[in-house]
Design a protein around this motif. Structure first.
Motif, short mmCIF file in Angstrom:
data_model
loop_
_atom_site.label_atom_id
_atom_site.label_comp_id
_atom_site.label_asym_id
_atom_site.label_seq_id
_atom_site.Cartn_x
_atom_site.Cartn_y
_atom_site.Cartn_z
N UNK A 97 0.83 -1.21 0.00
CA UNK A 97 0.00 0.00 0.00
C UNK A 97 0.86 1.26 0.00
N UNK A 98 2.19 1.08 -0.19
CA UNK A 98 3.18 2.14 -0.32
C UNK A 98 3.47 2.87 0.98
N UNK A 99 3.10 2.29 2.14
CA UNK A 99 3.64 2.74 3.42
C UNK A 99 4.94 1.97 3.66
N UNK A 100 5.74 2.43 4.62
CA UNK A 100 7.07 1.83 4.80
C UNK A 100 7.28 1.32 6.23
N UNK A 101 8.25 0.44 6.37
CA UNK A 101 8.69 -0.05 7.68
C UNK A 101 10.18 -0.33 7.60
N UNK A 102 10.82 -0.49 8.75
CA UNK A 102 12.28 -0.64 8.83
C UNK A 102 12.64 -1.98 9.45
N UNK A 103 13.66 -2.61 8.88
CA UNK A 103 14.17 -3.88 9.39
C UNK A 103 15.65 -3.70 9.73
N UNK A 104 16.04 -4.10 10.94
CA UNK A 104 17.43 -4.01 11.35
C UNK A 104 18.17 -5.31 11.01
N UNK A 105 19.48 -5.20 10.84
CA UNK A 105 20.27 -6.39 10.51
C UNK A 105 21.67 -6.28 11.10
N UNK A 432 -5.08 -2.83 -10.43
CA UNK A 432 -4.16 -3.20 -9.36
C UNK A 432 -4.66 -2.61 -8.05
N UNK A 433 -5.06 -3.45 -7.10
CA UNK A 433 -5.49 -2.94 -5.81
C UNK A 433 -4.29 -2.51 -4.96
N UNK A 434 -3.21 -3.29 -5.02
CA UNK A 434 -1.98 -2.94 -4.31
C UNK A 434 -0.84 -3.00 -5.31
N UNK A 436 3.50 -1.81 -6.18
CA UNK A 436 4.76 -1.14 -5.91
C UNK A 436 5.17 -0.25 -7.09
N UNK A 437 4.33 -0.15 -8.10
CA UNK A 437 4.78 0.33 -9.42
C UNK A 437 5.09 1.81 -9.48
N UNK A 438 4.67 2.61 -8.49
CA UNK A 438 4.83 4.05 -8.66
C UNK A 438 5.93 4.69 -7.82
N UNK A 439 6.50 3.95 -6.86
CA UNK A 439 7.42 4.61 -5.92
C UNK A 439 8.69 5.12 -6.58
N UNK A 440 9.18 4.43 -7.62
CA UNK A 440 10.45 4.83 -8.22
C UNK A 440 10.27 5.55 -9.55
N UNK A 441 9.03 5.96 -9.86
CA UNK A 441 8.79 6.69 -11.10
C UNK A 441 9.10 8.17 -10.91
N UNK A 442 9.52 8.86 -11.98
CA UNK A 442 9.77 10.30 -11.85
C UNK A 442 8.47 11.04 -11.57
N UNK A 443 8.60 12.19 -10.91
CA UNK A 443 7.44 13.01 -10.57
C UNK A 443 6.80 13.56 -11.85
N UNK A 444 5.47 13.42 -12.02
CA UNK A 444 4.85 13.93 -13.25
C UNK A 444 4.83 15.45 -13.27
N UNK A 445 4.75 16.05 -14.47
CA UNK A 445 4.64 17.50 -14.58
C UNK A 445 3.41 17.99 -13.81
N UNK A 446 3.44 19.21 -13.24
CA UNK A 446 2.32 19.71 -12.43
C UNK A 446 0.99 19.68 -13.17
N UNK A 447 1.03 19.96 -14.47
CA UNK A 447 -0.23 20.05 -15.20
C UNK A 447 -0.90 18.70 -15.42
#
Length: 454
Positions: A97-105, A432-434, A436-447
């Motif tokens: 759902x494009x929220x994040x969490x952290x994993x330690x290692x 697509x209900x869930x 990952x496809x948009x997180x690494x795409x460039x920001x679209x033009x404002x218009x």
């Protein structure tokens, strides 16, 4: 049980490398976390058989939770790694759902694999799916069988011919297997099921920049593959690059110069290249590690990144000694990384990684496969039997092995493929209900923000 005091091993990727590494660490006095964007293991070498209706999704995949249910020191998490902090020793992952969490290692093993590369022509992806994921396989299955259905509704002519023409870009094992399977579908599976069209008249075009398919195989086996494909009716076009892919066709350009050639086709499949996933490129940048054009990360002899003995890179992403991008390298890399962890715990020195070539195999059609293991070269029916035994041995889960063998035996007895069902989209459902496809795409033009592409 998980413990705050034990060594924390984070494995990114549940493919062959991650799976074999986690298996070797199961029961060891460490806490293992396997982070995967699909939470399942996919047997990629048989993905094309899922795409062409011979096998189901369940035959070639298995939930990682099921795989490690008996091992209390191994947990699996669904998420895609997006950020590495080597100082804090944390990885940030994104949920679907494009929220994040952290994993330690304490030890990080990167086995994220590669994705399809369109060699700088990302717009090709709309019309030419690759062959890396279950989604790809289902997409290809839909396109393949829908093409025959649409052709059945059209009168004879160029439009019907374009729907009965299939183009495959890339003459490696995946391209060869797809081309052979499509011809087998047309001539064996569908031959007697239509009234207006003759499925066996379907054209399959295979394009490659070299002078033969399967260039990584011994020359005699590669020539045998060429002959078998031609006997099946596959049209081989060598010495060309696919320079354009569009809704109704492809354009190819000779490598040595010459006029472009256009082919009308409604189904194009892309197997011509691979590149590192975005996280791997991020890792190389954060760690200051060298990487090649495809994004493979330079590693030390023990598969760790220089200056970071706690970070391993295995499988397709390991850029050293021209390691091949095959399942065997990933499996062996996973076992090696696990061995290094166990040696660290025992206070013993790590050993350098040594890849052992276990051979190569390619399936072309029923009764025709190639296998090379060291000096052994097998083709035709013996190669087909050896290919089947080899793949069954590495399938994950006993039930998967049994059901796959049963399905193959049924397909030998009858021409039918029992997993040809495909779904078509509906206007009232989200594609697509869930995602990952948009997180690494460039920001679209404002218009254009907020404007639907649907």
């Amino acid at each position: 049980m998980m413990s705050d005091q034990r060594l924390r091993v984070l494995i990114i990727g549940g493919g062959f490398g991650g799976l074999f590494c986690a298996r070797r660490l199961a029961g060891v006095d460490v806490d293992v976390t396997v982070l995967d964007r699909a939470a399942g293991h996919l047997f990629q070498p048989l993905l094309y058989q899922c795409a062409t209706g011979k096998l189901s999704i369940g035959h070639i995949s298995r939930p990682l939770r099921e795989e490690f249910a008996r091992h209390r020191n191994v947990r699996t998490l669904l998420g895609e790694a997006v950020e590495l902090d080597p100082d804090a020793r944390t990885v940030t992952a994104m949920r679907p759902d494009e929220t994040t969490f952290t994993v330690e290692y304490d030890v990080l093993i990167i086995a994220a694999g590669m994705r399809q590369s369109y060699l700088g022509n990302e717009h090709f992806a709309q019309w030419a799916p690759g062959m890396k994921t279950l989604d790809d396989a289902l997409d290809i299955r839909q396109r393949l069988f829908t093409a025959f259905e649409i052709a059945e509704t059209l009168p004879p002519g160029p439009e019907r011919t374009s729907w009965l023409t299939f183009a495959v870009a890339g003459g490696g094992p995946t391209g060869v297997e797809l081309a052979g399977q499509i011809r087998e579908v047309a001539t064996r599976t569908l031959a007697k099921e239509f009234h207006s069209i003759r499925p066996e008249d379907a054209r399959v075009l295979l394009f490659d920049g070299g002078d033969s398919v399967l260039k990584s195989f011994a020359p005699k086996l590669a020539m045998k593959a060429n002959e078998t494909l031609r006997d099946l009716g596959v049209e081989l076009h060598f010495g060309v690059h696919v320079t354009d892919v569009r809704r109704d066709g492809v354009t190819v350009t000779p490598k040595k110069g010459g006029p472009e050639e256009h082919f009308e086709t409604r189904t194009v499949l892309w197997t011509a290249g691979v590149e590192a996933v975005p996280f791997a490129r991020h890792v190389a940048k954060v760690l200051g590690a060298e990487s090649d054009r495809a994004g493979r990360i330079a590693v030390e002899p023990d598969l760790t990144v220089a200056g970071h003995p706690e970070i391993f890179v295995i499988g397709d992403l390991a850029g050293r000694d021209q390691l091949p991008g095959v399942a065997e390298n990933a499996m062996q890399g996973g076992l090696h990384a696990a061995s290094c962890v166990r040696r660290d715990l025992a206070g013993r020195a790590r050993r350098p990684y040594r890849y052992r070539d276990l051979g190569s195999a390619a399936y072309i059609s029923h009764g025709h496969a190639l296998l090379q293991v060291g000096p052994v070269r097998v083709s035709g029916y013996p190669g087909w039997l050896a290919w089947g035994l080899l793949h069954i041995a590495f399938l994950t889960g006993v039930s998967n092995r049994i059901s796959t063998v049963a399905t193959w035996l049924a397909s030998i007895a009858r021409a039918g493929r029992y997993h040809r069902a495909f779904m078509l989209g509906a206007s009232d459902r989200h594609d697509e209900r869930y995602t990952y496809s948009s997180w690494d795409l460039p920001e679209p033009p404002p218009e254009t923000r907020g404007v639907s592409a649907g």
